[in-house]
Design an enzyme around this catalytic site. Structure first.
Site, PDB file in Angstrom:
ATOM      1  N   ASP A 112       0.855  -1.184   0.000  1.00  0.00           N
ATOM      2  CA  ASP A 112       0.000   0.000   0.000  1.00  0.00           C
ATOM      3  C   ASP A 112       0.890   1.233   0.000  1.00  0.00           C
ATOM      4  O   ASP A 112       1.765   1.370   0.854  1.00  0.00           O
ATOM      5  CB  ASP A 112      -0.877  -0.023   1.264  1.00  0.00           C
ATOM      6  N   ASP A 224      -3.121   4.666  -2.282  1.00  0.00           N
ATOM      7  CA  ASP A 224      -4.184   5.236  -1.463  1.00  0.00           C
ATOM      8  C   ASP A 224      -4.591   6.631  -1.965  1.00  0.00           C
ATOM      9  O   ASP A 224      -3.719   7.484  -2.182  1.00  0.00           O
ATOM     10  CB  ASP A 224      -3.659   5.339  -0.022  1.00  0.00           C
ATOM     11  N   GLU A 278      -6.393   3.889  -6.018  1.00  0.00           N
ATOM     12  CA  GLU A 278      -7.678   4.063  -5.333  1.00  0.00           C
ATOM     13  C   GLU A 278      -8.108   5.503  -5.575  1.00  0.00           C
ATOM     14  O   GLU A 278      -7.391   6.438  -5.224  1.00  0.00           O
ATOM     15  CB  GLU A 278      -7.531   3.808  -3.832  1.00  0.00           C
ATOM     16  N   HIS A 350     -11.546  -3.239   3.153  1.00  0.00           N
ATOM     17  CA  HIS A 350     -11.403  -2.956   4.587  1.00  0.00           C
ATOM     18  C   HIS A 350     -12.121  -1.670   5.008  1.00  0.00           C
ATOM     19  O   HIS A 350     -12.126  -1.348   6.196  1.00  0.00           O
ATOM     20  CB  HIS A 350      -9.918  -2.863   4.951  1.00  0.00           C
ATOM     21  N   ASP A 351     -12.690  -0.926   4.060  1.00  0.00           N
ATOM     22  CA  ASP A 351     -13.416   0.316   4.381  1.00  0.00           C
ATOM     23  C   ASP A 351     -14.917   0.187   4.220  1.00  0.00           C
ATOM     24  O   ASP A 351     -15.645   1.156   4.445  1.00  0.00           O
ATOM     25  CB  ASP A 351     -12.995   1.441   3.414  1.00  0.00           C
TER      26      ASP A 351
HETATM   27  O1  ISL Z   1     -13.709   4.684   4.225  1.00  0.00           O
HETATM   28  C1  ISL Z   1     -14.383   5.334   3.463  1.00  0.00           C
HETATM   29  C2  ISL Z   1     -15.829   5.235   3.543  1.00  0.00           C
HETATM   30  O2  ISL Z   1     -16.205   4.591   4.707  1.00  0.00           O
HETATM   31  C3  ISL Z   1     -13.776   6.144   2.429  1.00  0.00           C
HETATM   32  O3  ISL Z   1     -14.246   7.414   2.392  1.00  0.00           O
HETATM   33  C4  ISL Z   1     -12.267   6.127   2.595  1.00  0.00           C
HETATM   34  O4  ISL Z   1     -11.880   7.040   3.534  1.00  0.00           O
HETATM   35  C5  ISL Z   1     -11.647   6.439   1.275  1.00  0.00           C
HETATM   36  O5  ISL Z   1     -12.022   5.388   0.481  1.00  0.00           O
HETATM   37  C6  ISL Z   1     -10.132   6.476   1.343  1.00  0.00           C
HETATM   38  O6  ISL Z   1      -9.646   5.292   1.892  1.00  0.00           O
HETATM   39  C7  ISL Z   1      -8.289   5.101   2.025  1.00  0.00           C
HETATM   40  O7  ISL Z   1      -7.621   6.190   2.610  1.00  0.00           O
HETATM   41  C8  ISL Z   1      -7.951   6.486   3.982  1.00  0.00           C
HETATM   42  C9  ISL Z   1      -7.946   5.247   4.868  1.00  0.00           C
HETATM   43  O8  ISL Z   1      -8.558   5.560   6.081  1.00  0.00           O
HETATM   44  C10 ISL Z   1      -8.659   4.082   4.222  1.00  0.00           C
HETATM   45  O9  ISL Z   1      -8.570   2.946   5.046  1.00  0.00           O
HETATM   46  C11 ISL Z   1      -8.033   3.883   2.890  1.00  0.00           C
HETATM   47  O10 ISL Z   1      -8.509   2.737   2.220  1.00  0.00           O
HETATM   48  C12 ISL Z   1      -6.930   7.475   4.445  1.00  0.00           C
HETATM   49  O11 ISL Z   1      -5.636   6.980   4.228  1.00  0.00           O
END
Ligand code: ISL
Length: 581
Positions: A112, A224, A278, A350-351
């Site tokens: 990541d 990310d 992403e 995971h989100d």
């Molecule tokens: O988690 C979300 C919705 O519940 C999204 O808005 C998320 O914050 C967005 O997809 C970005 O995610 C990524 O970056 C974030 C981190 O918290 C997430 O785990 C990651 O996948 C910040 O680094």
């Protein structure tokens, strides 16, 4: 050559092949995968113990979410040191061992890359807030409204802040730093300050750390929020009412293609690796610029299907999603990246809420999950399976607010409880229970033993109480289980180029219950029919689709009798894949 067949012949002979297009990927959230030490936290040696498991499942690529040194404000998406492993997760030696074990089984490993922001405990930020050269401009610092601050105004008052942007985790995107006497920008938590990508020294340092990992034989990166790097000139106020105020000024910002082009030129082009960006908030037209033939990246995670159940009221306002919209969305992305670019396919991560609780049906847990697995693996793009999806892990019946641990969830609950119209958790509990990222992060359920066999200690986040029924050991022992179905559908994809490279044509666009499509690669054709409901709709092959023979390649129910797919009734959440000859 017969001119009418030349186009088909061309597409058979030369799909634009790549190993990562033919791969099935698996996302690991290390904290929750397997604990080898008994401290309640998953770790790298724990993942090593499960490499054989991944090989048995048949996946080709692992995406490891952050394992770097971090104070864990956002469970690792707040990085303190890009070149070291969080001791709780193991050592660099453990990481190297994992990489080698995966590579020995021909499984690639992507890491990541979180470079929109760092932790506020990163050395760069510690120096930047003290204005130590050359780090002074490594982050996005602004003075704010000095005049009003001087007049005793609270720096937490949004009116004093440099602009009205909001954090994706809620609340203002600015925090006042007492040390420097200025505000810094954070699109996520206050402990995740945004790097200043305008500064060439920042970009150079990021490219160095990328090379550092690539020289250690990683096979690529999941990047990310990579389309957030460039912020609009002058940081203007955003339109209020957007999902996140200000997002039009940092999603696909003005210099993003310059930065990613440079990253490609300086780093990525030197290695044979895969990159997945992403990219919240992008449309398919934007995606073509990022992952088309001349784009800097290979694949994109977009979010349009993650918003199908979003109501009008922002991130935590949910409504039922609708099959017509789901078909429209997937079809637009299938068509939009048909000639140029490549989809990264996912139904959870995971989100996000668990796939089966969101797009399937917990009352038909296994049937609906096998149907969704069939869907994921028969679209054009690279499927990403999220840990636990292959055994049908579900959302969690969290009993009270005290059970949540994720920063995004907790911030939301805090904000809501301050409101006059929200008396207690019960008023918002349903949305939080459905949408919290903690749903995805409970430990992997390995067995019916205590704590689902994830740890011998106290798990950092409680296991889902359904583990006695939903776990790997039971699923592997039952040849009819969802787990074995995942193996079959992964094999099917590996064995059929048409499912990887074939064109996608939607059938029955207006059918309210069925999602059906054809995949075509030269002479090869696959017909996919999916019942997205608990009803028993009939499928009828549209006129004009001629074939001599049909072979049932895969189904999630027993199918008896003649297998010609001209007309048949489906059972709840039934899925069938036919080869048409
Ligand atoms: O988690 C979300 C919705 O519940 C999204 O808005 C998320 O914050 C967005 O997809 C970005 O995610 C990524 O970056 C974030 C981190 O918290 C997430 O785990 C990651 O996948 C910040 O680094």
């Amino acid at each position: 050559m017969d001119p009418s067949s030349s186009q088909a012949a061309a597409s058979v002979a030369e799909p634009d092949r790549a190993w990562w297009k033919e791969a099935v990927a698996y996302e690991i959230y290390p904290r929750s995968f397997f604990d080898s030490t008994g401290n309640g936290v998953g770790d790298l040696p724990g993942i090593r113990e499960k490499v054989e498991y991944l090989d048995d499942l048949g996946v080709d690529l692992v995406w490891l979410t952050p394992v770097y040194d971090s104070p864990l404000a956002d469970f690792g998406y707040d990085i303190r040191d890009y070149r070291s492993i969080l001791p709780e997760y193991g050592t660099m030696g453990d990481w190297e061992g994992l990489r080698d074990d995966l590579h020995d089984r021909d499984i690639r490993l992507i890491m990541d890359l979180v470079v929109n922001h760092t932790s506020d405990e990163h050395e760069w930020f510690e120096k930047s807030r003290r204005e130590v050269d050359p780090y002074t401009d490594y982050y996005v610092w602004r003075e704010g409204d000095r005049a009003s601050l001087g007049n005793g105004v609270d720096p937490d008052d949004p009116a004093a802040m440099p602009n009205n942007w909001e954090s994706l985790f809620g609340g203002p995107a600015w925090t006042y730093d007492e040390v420097r006497g200025e505000y810094y920008l954070h699109l996520f938590d206050g402990k995740q300050p945004d790097l200043n990508w305008r500064n060439p020294a920042v970009r150079g340092d990021v490219y160095d750390l990328m090379r550092w990992w690539l020289d250690r034989d990683v096979d690529g990166f999941r990047m990310d929020v990579i389309n957030f790097l460039s912020k609009a000139d002058g940081l203007p106020d955003g339109h209020e009412g957007a999902v996140v105020t200000g997002s039009e000024h940092f999603i696909n910002g003005p210099h993003i293609h310059e930065y990613l082009g440079e990253m490609h030129e300086e780093v990525l082009s030197e290695y044979d690796v895969v990159t997945v960006g992403e990219m919240p908030g992008i449309a398919v037209e934007d995606a073509r610029e990022y992952v088309g033939r001349d784009g800097p990246l290979d694949m994109v995670f977009h979010f349009e299907h993650m918003r199908l159940d979003a109501g009008e009221g922002g991130d935590w306002d949910f409504r039922d999603w609708d099959l017509a919209e789901l078909k429209e969305t997937f079809t637009r992305w299938q068509r939009g990246l048909a000639e140029d670019g490549w989809n990264a396919l996912y139904l959870n991560n995971h989100d996000q809420p668990r796939m089966v609780s969101r797009f399937g049906d917990e009352d038909y847990r296994v049937r609906s999950a096998t149907m969704l697995a069939t869907f994921l693996h028969t679209l054009r793009g690279t499927p990403f399976v999220y840990q636990g999806e292959e055994i049908g892990m579900t959302n969690v019946p969290f009993e009270s607010v005290g059970k949540f641990i994720d920063v995004e969830t907790l911030r939301y609950v805090e904000r809501m409880l301050e409101r006059d119209d929200v008396e207690n958790f019960a008023d918002i509990g349903e949305a939080v229970r459905y949408g919290s990222r903690d749903n995805a992060r409970t430990p992997m359920q390995w067995s019916p033993a205590d704590n689902a066999g994830f740890t011998t200690g106290e798990p950092w986040l409680a296991v889902n109480p359904n583990y006695p029924e939903v776990n790997v050991a039971e699923a592997r022992a039952d040849p009819d289980s969802l787990w074995h179905y995942y193996r079959r559908v992964i094999d099917l994809r590996h064995d059929n180029d048409v499912l990887v490279y074939g064109d996608y044509d939607l059938l029955l666009p207006d059918d309210p219950e069925l999602y059906a499509y054809l995949r075509t690669l030269g002479e090869e054709r696959a017909l996919v029919v999916l019942n997205f409901t608990d009803g028993e709709p009939a499928f009828e092959l549209p006129d004009g689709i001629e074939y001599d023979a049909a072979d049932l390649l895969l189904a999630n129910y027993e199918v008896e009798g003649p297998t010609r797919p001209d007309r048949f009734d489906l059972r709840p959440y039934e899925a069938r894949v036919y080869a048409l000859e």
